[in-house]
Design an enzyme around this catalytic site. Structure first.
Site, PDB file in Angstrom:
ATOM      1  N   ALA A  14       0.834  -1.209   0.000  1.00 43.35           N
ATOM      2  CA  ALA A  14       0.000   0.000   0.000  1.00 43.35           C
ATOM      3  C   ALA A  14       0.865   1.254   0.000  1.00 43.35           C
ATOM      4  CB  ALA A  14      -0.924   0.009   1.213  1.00 43.35           C
ATOM      5  N   GLY A  15       2.137   1.089   0.353  1.00 41.76           N
ATOM      6  CA  GLY A  15       3.056   2.236   0.362  1.00 41.76           C
ATOM      7  C   GLY A  15       3.329   2.789   1.748  1.00 41.76           C
ATOM      8  N   THR A  18       6.868   4.447   2.036  1.00 40.61           N
ATOM      9  CA  THR A  18       6.925   5.667   1.236  1.00 40.61           C
ATOM     10  C   THR A  18       6.247   6.816   1.960  1.00 40.61           C
ATOM     11  OG1 THR A  18       6.961   4.417  -0.837  1.00 40.61           O
ATOM     12  CG2 THR A  18       6.232   6.717  -0.952  1.00 40.61           C
ATOM     13  N   LYS A  38      10.755   0.036  12.684  1.00 39.42           N
ATOM     14  CA  LYS A  38      10.075  -1.013  11.926  1.00 39.42           C
ATOM     15  C   LYS A  38      10.468  -2.316  12.599  1.00 39.42           C
ATOM     16  CE  LYS A  38       9.141  -2.762   7.276  1.00 39.42           C
ATOM     17  NZ  LYS A  38       7.682  -2.537   7.344  1.00 39.42           N
ATOM     18  N   SER A  42      10.474  -8.199   6.496  1.00 35.58           N
ATOM     19  CA  SER A  42      10.814  -9.307   5.607  1.00 35.58           C
ATOM     20  C   SER A  42      11.328  -8.737   4.291  1.00 35.58           C
ATOM     21  CB  SER A  42       9.583 -10.176   5.352  1.00 35.58           C
ATOM     22  OG  SER A  42       9.108 -10.745   6.553  1.00 35.58           O
TER      23      SER A  42
END
Length: 229
Positions: A14-15, A18, A38, A42
């Site tokens: 989904a981004g 970004t 984070k 993976s």
């Protein structure tokens, strides 16, 4: 006042990263100190320093706080597969309580603006007994939802928002990440999302040739965020 949010996506790709990097960049522009985590990633590459994940590195690049890679991404796995499967194959047990402790080490730095990025969508397993959505619940973090705008996004967005709220967490804002610029009836779909999602839209990010944090930040307004509790 320090602010911390959990970044969730309506789906894989989904981004989230970004948009998260763009939000961090936007915060830095206003003079805020920034940090990010984070906890599980993976799809990582082997380096002389160990496994490194591109998404985690992108977040680290937008952190003004002095963070090591291991603080930002305590669990990196090589294959780009579901985290609980990657962890099992690596012989690692992912535990919400342990991950929460890792995240708190970053939250304790008291950066003005901290983001904790999830993996995949809201209901991603960490193990046979726990879901990743239990992590923001354990930390009491409000959520920013990244909506990957393409066919089917309304259903994904509304179900994700319902699950977040049902878990007792506030939806602090959402971002429309325009993955399919040729999407039929784009404006009508965006208007429907605006109508039904119970949180402010922080921006509509178009499909960018260079989706750098700086370029993405131009399309975001963190002043619209509901205050973190």
């Amino acid at each position: 006042m320090t602010q911390a949010y959990f970044i969730a996506g309506t789906d894989t790709d989904a981004g989230k990263t970004t948009i998260a990097a763009g939000l961090l960049c936007a915060a830095r522009r206003t003079g805020l100190s920034t940090a990010a985590v984070k906890p599980v990633a993976s799809g990582s590459e082997a380096t002389v320093e160990g496994l490194r994940n591109a998404d985690a590195l992108a977040l680290l690049a937008q952190c003004s706080a002095p963070l090591s890679y291991e603080l930002v991404n305590p669990h990196a796995f090589a294959p780009a597969i579901a985290p609980h499967i990657a962890a099992r194959e690596a012989g690692v047990v992912l535990d919400v309580a342990q991950l929460a402790g890792r995240v708190r080490r970053v939250l304790d730095l008291q950066a003005d603006f901290t983001l904790v990025e999830g993996a995949g969508g809201w209901r991603v397993p960490l193990s046979e007994t726990e879901l990743l959505s239990a992590l923001p619940r354990a930390l009491g973090l409000p959520v920013i939802l990244v909506v990957g705008v393409r066919l089917g996004c309304i259903n994904h967005a509304l179900l994700s928002a319902e699950a977040i709220i049902a878990d007792g967490l506030p939806l602090a804002g959402w971002v429309a990440n325009l993955l399919d610029p040729q999407m039929s009836r784009l404006e009508e779909n965006l208007a429907t999302l605006e109508q039904w999602l119970p949180a402010p839209c922080l921006g509509r990010v178009p499909r960018l040739e260079n989706a750098s944090a700086v370029a993405v930040a131009d399309w975001l307004d963190i002043a619209r965020l509901r205050p973190a509790i």
